[in-house]
Design a protein around this motif. Sequence first.
Motif, PDB file in Angstrom:
ATOM      1  N   LYS A 122       0.813  -1.212   0.000  1.00 55.06           N
ATOM      2  CA  LYS A 122       0.000   0.000   0.000  1.00 55.06           C
ATOM      3  C   LYS A 122       0.853   1.272   0.000  1.00 55.06           C
ATOM      4  CE  LYS A 122      -0.669  -0.154   5.049  1.00 55.06           C
ATOM      5  NZ  LYS A 122      -1.675  -0.295   6.135  1.00 55.06           N
ATOM      6  N   CYS A 123       2.124   1.157   0.417  1.00 54.13           N
ATOM      7  CA  CYS A 123       3.015   2.323   0.389  1.00 54.13           C
ATOM      8  C   CYS A 123       4.209   2.061  -0.519  1.00 54.13           C
ATOM      9  CB  CYS A 123       3.464   2.713   1.790  1.00 54.13           C
ATOM     10  SG  CYS A 123       4.171   1.396   2.775  1.00 54.13           S
ATOM     11  N   LEU A 124       4.008   1.201  -1.498  1.00 55.99           N
ATOM     12  CA  LEU A 124       5.088   0.805  -2.402  1.00 55.99           C
ATOM     13  C   LEU A 124       5.644   1.989  -3.188  1.00 55.99           C
ATOM     14  CD1 LEU A 124       6.666  -1.707  -3.219  1.00 55.99           C
ATOM     15  CD2 LEU A 124       5.002  -2.079  -5.047  1.00 55.99           C
ATOM     16  N   GLY A 125       4.777   2.961  -3.488  1.00 54.18           N
ATOM     17  CA  GLY A 125       5.238   4.139  -4.214  1.00 54.18           C
ATOM     18  C   GLY A 125       6.339   4.876  -3.486  1.00 54.18           C
ATOM     19  N   SER A 126       6.215   4.988  -2.167  1.00 51.58           N
ATOM     20  CA  SER A 126       7.242   5.658  -1.365  1.00 51.58           C
ATOM     21  C   SER A 126       8.469   4.773  -1.181  1.00 51.58           C
ATOM     22  CB  SER A 126       6.670   6.031   0.003  1.00 51.58           C
ATOM     23  OG  SER A 126       5.599   6.940  -0.122  1.00 51.58           O
TER      24      SER A 126
END
Length: 263
Positions: A122-126
């Motif tokens: 869910k926070c893979l972008g960061s």
Amino acid sequence: MDLSKIKMVVTDMDGTLLNSNHQVSNRFFEIFEELKRKNIQFVAASGRQYHSMVDKLRTIQDDVIFVAENGALVKKQEEVLLTTPISRNNIDPILELFASEEDIHPILCSKDIAFLHTSSTKCLGSLSEFFSKYKIVENLSLVDDEILKIAIYHFENAEEYIYPSVRHLEDSLKVKNSGSNWVDISHKNAHKGYAMEKLMQTYGVASDEIMVFGDYNNDLEMLRLSEYSFAMANAHPNVKKVSKFETSSNNDFGVERILEKLI
């Protein structure tokens, strides 16, 4: 400030050499060519994964020594100069501390790849900004690779939400707030200072022949090694306290301004 004896330049990446957009300036790459002509060795020292560091410095990678994973891995031209893994006995207890925390994401960092739990997607972008090579797994405890570091991420404030839960480990492990969103846990000797001491011995560099730049607590040990230690204007108060000099921020060419004086 007599910089005529400098043989080696060492800089942290995030918050130091990289601007807030995680970019290295063209100005730096121009300066680097002058450093190379003057036979001044350049060292990039970061909490980042080795592959992520190379992505930022790809055009000069063959002429750079990479101190990755906060000093747990040192490489030059694909040759591994140093690894300092964390004991397997330490890993599961640390993972258990955050097993029920939805907003805290432990990542196991090996020499070649990072292991993320499925809940971290869910926070893979960061996270992908810091890990160029990673694998998503359902159970981190089953990872059987040699682990150099446990990086623990909180999207808001690691010093407030992660560090209090792991500070008790500081007697036996290296626990570092390595950025506003990160706490890193590794072997007691897996830090930038230990790695730099080894490099200084190997290359015959004294404390007045090395220039060091940093901005956060994981830079403290290496900053203490140099007579020419520079805190960024945006640095953590601890870094400014330890450093002998200060330069402008990472968004205002703080590293480049000093290197221009050096060359």
